[in-house]
Motif scaffolding. Sequence first.
Motif, mmCIF file in Angstrom:
data_model
loop_
_atom_site.group_PDB
_atom_site.id
_atom_site.type_symbol
_atom_site.label_atom_id
_atom_site.label_comp_id
_atom_site.label_asym_id
_atom_site.label_seq_id
_atom_site.Cartn_x
_atom_site.Cartn_y
_atom_site.Cartn_z
ATOM 1 N N SER A 17 -21.271 -17.938 -96.796
ATOM 2 C CA SER A 17 -21.400 -18.619 -95.513
ATOM 3 C C SER A 17 -22.826 -18.758 -94.994
ATOM 4 C CB SER A 17 -20.588 -17.863 -94.455
ATOM 5 O OG SER A 17 -21.177 -16.593 -94.240
ATOM 6 N N THR A 67 -13.555 -21.326 -89.457
ATOM 7 C CA THR A 67 -14.284 -22.023 -90.517
ATOM 8 C C THR A 67 -14.782 -21.093 -91.605
ATOM 9 O OG1 THR A 67 -16.410 -21.825 -89.386
ATOM 10 C CG2 THR A 67 -15.082 -23.775 -88.891
ATOM 11 N N CYS A 113 -11.956 -31.024 -83.762
ATOM 12 C CA CYS A 113 -11.400 -29.670 -83.811
ATOM 13 C C CYS A 113 -10.805 -29.360 -82.444
ATOM 14 C CB CYS A 113 -12.497 -28.669 -84.177
ATOM 15 S SG CYS A 113 -11.907 -26.978 -84.314
ATOM 16 N N PRO A 164 -10.655 -22.684 -93.731
ATOM 17 C CA PRO A 164 -11.927 -23.408 -93.856
ATOM 18 C C PRO A 164 -11.816 -24.871 -93.447
ATOM 19 C CG PRO A 164 -11.511 -22.065 -95.804
ATOM 20 C CD PRO A 164 -10.252 -22.045 -94.997
ATOM 21 N N VAL A 165 -12.952 -25.415 -93.003
ATOM 22 C CA VAL A 165 -12.977 -26.830 -92.616
ATOM 23 C C VAL A 165 -12.715 -27.700 -93.845
ATOM 24 C CG1 VAL A 165 -14.519 -26.544 -90.664
ATOM 25 C CG2 VAL A 165 -15.481 -26.878 -92.929
ATOM 26 N N ARG A 183 -17.698 -20.468 -92.033
ATOM 27 C CA ARG A 183 -19.070 -20.908 -92.254
ATOM 28 C C ARG A 183 -19.865 -20.738 -90.967
ATOM 29 N NH1 ARG A 183 -18.888 -26.863 -94.833
ATOM 30 N NH2 ARG A 183 -21.113 -26.673 -94.400
ATOM 31 N N TYR A 218 -7.695 -28.715 -87.094
ATOM 32 C CA TYR A 218 -8.698 -29.681 -87.520
ATOM 33 C C TYR A 218 -8.047 -31.046 -87.697
ATOM 34 C CZ TYR A 218 -11.192 -25.473 -89.183
ATOM 35 O OH TYR A 218 -11.790 -24.252 -89.290
ATOM 36 N N LEU A 223 -19.024 -30.831 -85.486
ATOM 37 C CA LEU A 223 -17.697 -30.450 -85.025
ATOM 38 C C LEU A 223 -17.552 -30.893 -83.572
ATOM 39 C CD1 LEU A 223 -17.360 -26.832 -86.469
ATOM 40 C CD2 LEU A 223 -16.935 -29.027 -87.582
#
Length: 276
Positions: free
Chosen positions: A31, A87, A176, A59-60, A89, A201, A70
Amino acid sequence: MTLTTTQAIGFSLGALALGLLVVMIVNMARSRMNPLQCVLWVLAWLIAKLWWRAQLPGPVPLPENVGAILVVNHRSSVDPFFVQTATGRKVHWMVAREYCESAAFGWFLRAVEVIPVNRGGVDTQSTKAALRLTAAGGLVGMFPEGRINMTDEFMLPVRPGVAMIALKSKVPLLPCYIEGSPYGGTAWSPFLMRARVKVKYGDPIDITEYLGREHEEGVLEELTLRAVKALAELAGKPDFEPKLAGKKWKPTQEELDADVARLKEKQSRDEASGAP
């Protein structure tokens, strides 16, 4: 050999600690987070899951090396907790500069590498920072409403900054939606409130047809409204018609105080009626 109750509890706590350590190591490896950010991520994940009972989507829907903006609705001071933990991340949030300079939690915002933003006018420095991050494959989180929505409206009027940064850095917009964020009128109030939060998402919005047109009249507004409509779809409100904020979009302190008073009045009514 039979374990005593104390030994069993100690073993369970040790296994939990080991599991959290493994999660931190894996998360740091994939990440771009530093050790402190990984510790904060684990703490945020625990609070989100155990206290706010968050349902996180994972995760996205983007490759690891692809940057994005986002686009998130804003109901609480802790909204970034839910998106960040979902996410996995690092997300660089655009946050009002006065919060970044706060003695109470400025240190935290600096630790997680937010992008300080001036509320009024064009902030060239913050825009350039967002462009560098997204161009390098990073994620930048933005609240197009510009402030916490304490009204009964689905979303407040929005500003087109999300579209401008996406077009300049040539990255997609990712809607989101956060449902059920706790908020009681102050930055700290969510930590005293239970909640049931869901994060969803949408599909990444391809901006190819808009590239090179950011200076054309109405293009930024059109793309921004498209992203907000996608948020409304995620919320199950397909008939919602988003509005653009005017030049005098920044609320006065009196207006903010009135919003807080209405919010607390609504929460009192909900508690009295047994509403969740």
